[in-house]
Design a protein around this motif. Structure first.
Motif, PDB file in Angstrom:
ATOM      1  N   ARG A 160     -14.274 -28.015   3.444  1.00 23.01           N
ATOM      2  CA  ARG A 160     -13.804 -28.637   5.106  1.00 23.01           C
ATOM      3  C   ARG A 160     -13.078 -27.236   5.621  1.00 23.01           C
ATOM      4  N   ASN A 161     -13.073 -26.249   5.138  1.00 24.02           N
ATOM      5  CA  ASN A 161     -12.474 -24.940   5.721  1.00 24.02           C
ATOM      6  C   ASN A 161     -13.563 -24.661   6.816  1.00 24.02           C
TER       7      ASN A 161
ATOM      8  N   ARG B 112     -17.336 -24.294   6.554  1.00 23.79           N
ATOM      9  CA  ARG B 112     -18.015 -25.646   6.966  1.00 23.79           C
ATOM     10  C   ARG B 112     -19.619 -25.145   7.543  1.00 23.79           C
TER      11      ARG B 112
ATOM     12  N   LEU C  35     -22.737 -27.504   6.286  1.00 23.90           N
ATOM     13  CA  LEU C  35     -23.568 -28.334   7.032  1.00 23.90           C
ATOM     14  C   LEU C  35     -25.234 -27.948   7.075  1.00 23.90           C
TER      15      LEU C  35
ATOM     16  N   ALA D 133     -18.061 -32.789   3.672  1.00 24.64           N
ATOM     17  CA  ALA D 133     -17.366 -31.641   4.364  1.00 24.64           C
ATOM     18  C   ALA D 133     -16.529 -32.385   5.619  1.00 24.64           C
ATOM     19  N   GLU D 134     -17.034 -33.575   6.027  1.00 24.07           N
ATOM     20  CA  GLU D 134     -16.233 -34.130   7.127  1.00 24.07           C
ATOM     21  C   GLU D 134     -14.777 -34.438   7.044  1.00 24.07           C
TER      22      GLU D 134
END
Length: 169
Positions: free
Chosen positions: A121-122, A126, A130, A140-141
């Motif tokens: 998630r950084n 990210r 994605l 990752a949200e």
């Protein structure tokens, strides 16, 4: 052939916690049928393993205590409802002898999982995440939780060798 059939109930724990982990990481849901199947498979596995009544009672007590703890963690919104049920069903199988290993391995795996997902998630990482499959993008949200069923499965698999069911295999 008979020995092979006797092994099937004992294999329910490892098989079903792996299924739960995969379902949780890909959909953030652990279907109720998995925890119900674990609880139901415990009975024939306990009979095949010839658990003494005192040991059986201890397993049931650990399972009930784990359900109460899991419900508390769910009420605090630290884990999901499916995680609480999976935690209790796995604890039922593992009982007292393997409980310490189960708790410690679950906590360590949960910490590692949380750090890995926070890394995904950084903002710097990210964009790479994605480009992956939809379920990876969902991990990752930032507003999503942590699929703690994965940590519970790791803990259960780590503790399984300390359970009385491994002798059946």
């Amino acid at each position: 052939m008979t020995a092979s059939l006797a092994m099937l109930p004992a294999l329910a724990l490892p098989a079903l916690v792996i299924v739960a982990a995969v379902k949780d990481v890909t959909s953030f849901r652990i279907p109720n049928w998995i925890s119900l199947a674990l609880a139901a498979a415990f009975v024939p596995a306990a009979l095949i393993a010839a658990l003494p009544p005192a040991t059986l009672g201890l397993h049931l007590g650990v399972g009930v205590a784990a359900l109460i703890v899991g419900m508390g963690l769910f009420a605090l919104r630290w884990i999901g409802g499916g995680d609480a049920k999976l935690f209790a069903a796995a604890a039922l199988w593992l009982g007292w002898p393997a409980l310490t290993t189960f708790l410690l391995a679950t906590a360590l795996a949960g910490g590692a999982l949380s750090l890995a997902i926070l890394g995904m998630r950084n903002p710097a990482l990210r964009p790479m995440v994605l480009m992956g499959p939809r379920w990876v993008m969902r991990l990752a949200e930032p507003e999503e939780g942590i699929p703690y069923g994965v940590a519970i499965a790791v803990g259960a698999l780590a503790a399984f060798p300390h359970s009385p069911f491994l002798a059946v295999l």
